[in-house]
Scaffold this motif. Sequence first.
Motif, short mmCIF file in Angstrom:
data_model
loop_
_atom_site.label_atom_id
_atom_site.label_comp_id
_atom_site.label_asym_id
_atom_site.label_seq_id
_atom_site.Cartn_x
_atom_site.Cartn_y
_atom_site.Cartn_z
N VAL A 147 0.84 -1.20 0.00
CA VAL A 147 0.00 0.00 0.00
C VAL A 147 0.87 1.25 0.00
O VAL A 147 0.62 2.21 -0.74
N ILE A 148 1.92 1.24 0.82
CA ILE A 148 2.82 2.40 0.86
C ILE A 148 3.59 2.53 -0.45
O ILE A 148 3.68 3.62 -1.03
N SER A 149 4.14 1.43 -0.94
CA SER A 149 4.97 1.46 -2.15
C SER A 149 4.20 1.97 -3.36
O SER A 149 4.75 2.69 -4.20
N GLU A 150 2.94 1.59 -3.46
CA GLU A 150 2.15 1.95 -4.63
C GLU A 150 1.49 3.32 -4.52
O GLU A 150 0.82 3.75 -5.45
N SER A 151 1.68 3.99 -3.39
CA SER A 151 1.03 5.29 -3.19
C SER A 151 2.02 6.43 -3.03
O SER A 151 1.61 7.59 -3.00
N ILE A 152 3.30 6.10 -2.91
CA ILE A 152 4.32 7.10 -2.62
C ILE A 152 5.26 7.24 -3.82
O ILE A 152 5.52 6.28 -4.54
N ALA A 153 5.76 8.45 -4.02
CA ALA A 153 6.71 8.69 -5.10
C ALA A 153 7.96 7.83 -4.92
O ALA A 153 8.39 7.55 -3.80
N SER A 154 8.54 7.40 -6.04
CA SER A 154 9.70 6.52 -5.99
C SER A 154 10.85 7.12 -5.19
O SER A 154 11.59 6.40 -4.52
N LYS A 155 10.99 8.43 -5.24
CA LYS A 155 12.09 9.10 -4.55
C LYS A 155 12.01 8.92 -3.04
O LYS A 155 13.03 8.83 -2.36
N ASP A 156 10.80 8.89 -2.48
CA ASP A 156 10.62 8.79 -1.03
C ASP A 156 10.18 7.41 -0.58
O ASP A 156 9.98 7.19 0.62
N ARG A 157 10.00 6.50 -1.49
CA ARG A 157 9.41 5.20 -1.16
C ARG A 157 10.25 4.43 -0.16
O ARG A 157 9.73 3.91 0.84
N GLY A 158 11.54 4.34 -0.40
CA GLY A 158 12.40 3.52 0.45
C GLY A 158 12.37 3.94 1.90
O GLY A 158 12.16 3.11 2.80
N LYS A 159 12.56 5.23 2.15
CA LYS A 159 12.63 5.68 3.55
C LYS A 159 11.29 5.59 4.25
O LYS A 159 11.23 5.34 5.46
#
Length: 219
Positions: A147-159
């Motif tokens: 849910v987080i990975s698919e809703s957040i921009a790639s730049k901020d996804r990891g953190k």
Amino acid sequence: MTEPPRTVQSYIDQTPAWPDGTPTDFIPMTAMQWRIWLLAPAGKFFEGLVVFMTGVALPLIVKDFGLSPAEKGIVSAAPLAGIMVGALALGGLADIYGRHRMFVIEMVVFALFLTGLTWSPTYLWLVVYLFGVGLALGCDYPTAHLVISESIASKDRGKLVLSAFAFQAIGALVRTVVGFLILANLPRSGRGAGYMPPRSCRPSCWSWAGSRSATAGIG
């Protein structure tokens, strides 16, 4: 040559620009994205709260049910076994039925098993409910991160995905506070051997600790 259709992720990763057309150096998160990030790690929070609460309440559970050393070990392992089975066997259901639907189902199942846990009449039901709580939390493991990975921009996804694990520590800290308040307010036994729950108390004090978690889960 026609341009290929844009994906949802490409829209999420779209960098805004200033009025003069200069792109910004960051991609601000919307209110909905922050809400998703706060709600998705709920399973991690309750994992820290419930699993560690079981450890705090274990001496009271042993006294209440008269458990043997082997039964005490099974009680401690039941939620962790449920988490393992839930993650392995049920984690893929989000790909079939959808992230949002499975997330809601997981939290409902979690609240139901946790409510049943507070009224466990026997040792067997105690283990069943603890396993069920772990099952719901294990199913949430992959779902929350998807849910987080698919809703957040790639730049901020990891953190942001990694920071979701911090909610487990927050749940453990809340467990420490709740456990301390419960143990500090239990009446002393007649033999002066420490704090023990009153015999007439039903649900028992360890069950009351679980009911606080159930209330939070339903809320």
